[in-house]
Design a protein around this motif. Structure first.
Motif, short mmCIF file in Angstrom:
data_model
loop_
_atom_site.label_atom_id
_atom_site.label_comp_id
_atom_site.label_asym_id
_atom_site.label_seq_id
_atom_site.Cartn_x
_atom_site.Cartn_y
_atom_site.Cartn_z
N LEU A 189 -34.31 -23.34 -44.05
CA LEU A 189 -33.60 -23.30 -44.61
C LEU A 189 -32.28 -24.58 -44.98
O LEU A 189 -31.86 -25.80 -44.93
N ILE A 190 -31.15 -23.27 -43.88
CA ILE A 190 -29.87 -24.33 -44.02
C ILE A 190 -30.01 -25.59 -42.70
O ILE A 190 -29.34 -26.49 -43.06
N ARG A 191 -30.92 -25.02 -41.83
CA ARG A 191 -30.71 -26.19 -40.78
C ARG A 191 -31.49 -27.30 -41.53
O ARG A 191 -30.86 -28.51 -41.30
N TRP A 192 -32.43 -27.15 -41.74
CA TRP A 192 -32.79 -28.40 -43.34
C TRP A 192 -31.77 -28.88 -44.25
O TRP A 192 -31.24 -30.16 -44.94
N HIS A 209 -35.11 -15.91 -41.04
CA HIS A 209 -35.50 -17.05 -40.50
C HIS A 209 -35.72 -17.97 -41.84
O HIS A 209 -35.12 -18.82 -40.76
N LEU A 210 -36.27 -16.99 -42.70
CA LEU A 210 -36.59 -19.05 -42.99
C LEU A 210 -34.45 -18.77 -43.77
O LEU A 210 -34.82 -20.32 -44.16
N GLU A 211 -34.62 -18.26 -44.20
CA GLU A 211 -32.57 -19.07 -44.31
C GLU A 211 -32.66 -19.33 -43.57
O GLU A 211 -31.37 -20.73 -43.45
N THR A 212 -32.51 -19.30 -42.13
CA THR A 212 -32.04 -20.02 -41.44
C THR A 212 -32.28 -21.38 -40.99
O THR A 212 -31.98 -22.70 -40.77
#
Length: 117
Positions: free
Chosen positions: A86-89, A81-84
């Protein structure tokens, strides 16, 4: 260790040496039998205790393995979830950066046309 029975001289005189020695031998045999029985009983009890301890330790190992596996799954889910996010940001950052860079390039081109007619 055999029982050392010591009888009085009067006892030996009344029963006689062979009978008194036979009584002492009988005591020693009884003592040896009780010691053997006690040793066997202790070994059986220890074996039962050891088996129960092994079983309980195996149950605790299984329980801890399940808990650790559940925690690993939770952490993997949270990290995904955090990786998703981070990719969005990162995408938003690079889009914003690209837009700013294009705006600066467009402004620079417009200014060079304005100053150099």
């Amino acid at each position: 260790m055999p029982v050392t029975a010591k009888f009085s001289k009067e006892f030996y005189d009344k029963l006689g040496r062979p009978v008194a020695d036979e009584i002492v031998d009988w005591f020693n045999q009884v003592d040896a039998a009780y010691r053997t029985d006690l040793r066997e009983l202790n070994e059986l009890n220890f074996a039962r205790f050891d088996a129960k301890l092994e079983q309980r330790l195996a149950e605790q190992d299984t329980k801890w393995e399940r808990r650790i596996a559940a925690q690993d799954a939770k952490w993997e889910q949270r990290l995904a979830h955090l990786e998703t996010r981070l990719i969005r940001w990162m995408f938003l950052f690079w889009v914003g950066n690209l837009g700013t860079t294009l705006a600066l390039i467009g402004t620079a081109i417009a200014l060079t046309r304005f100053w150099n007619p």
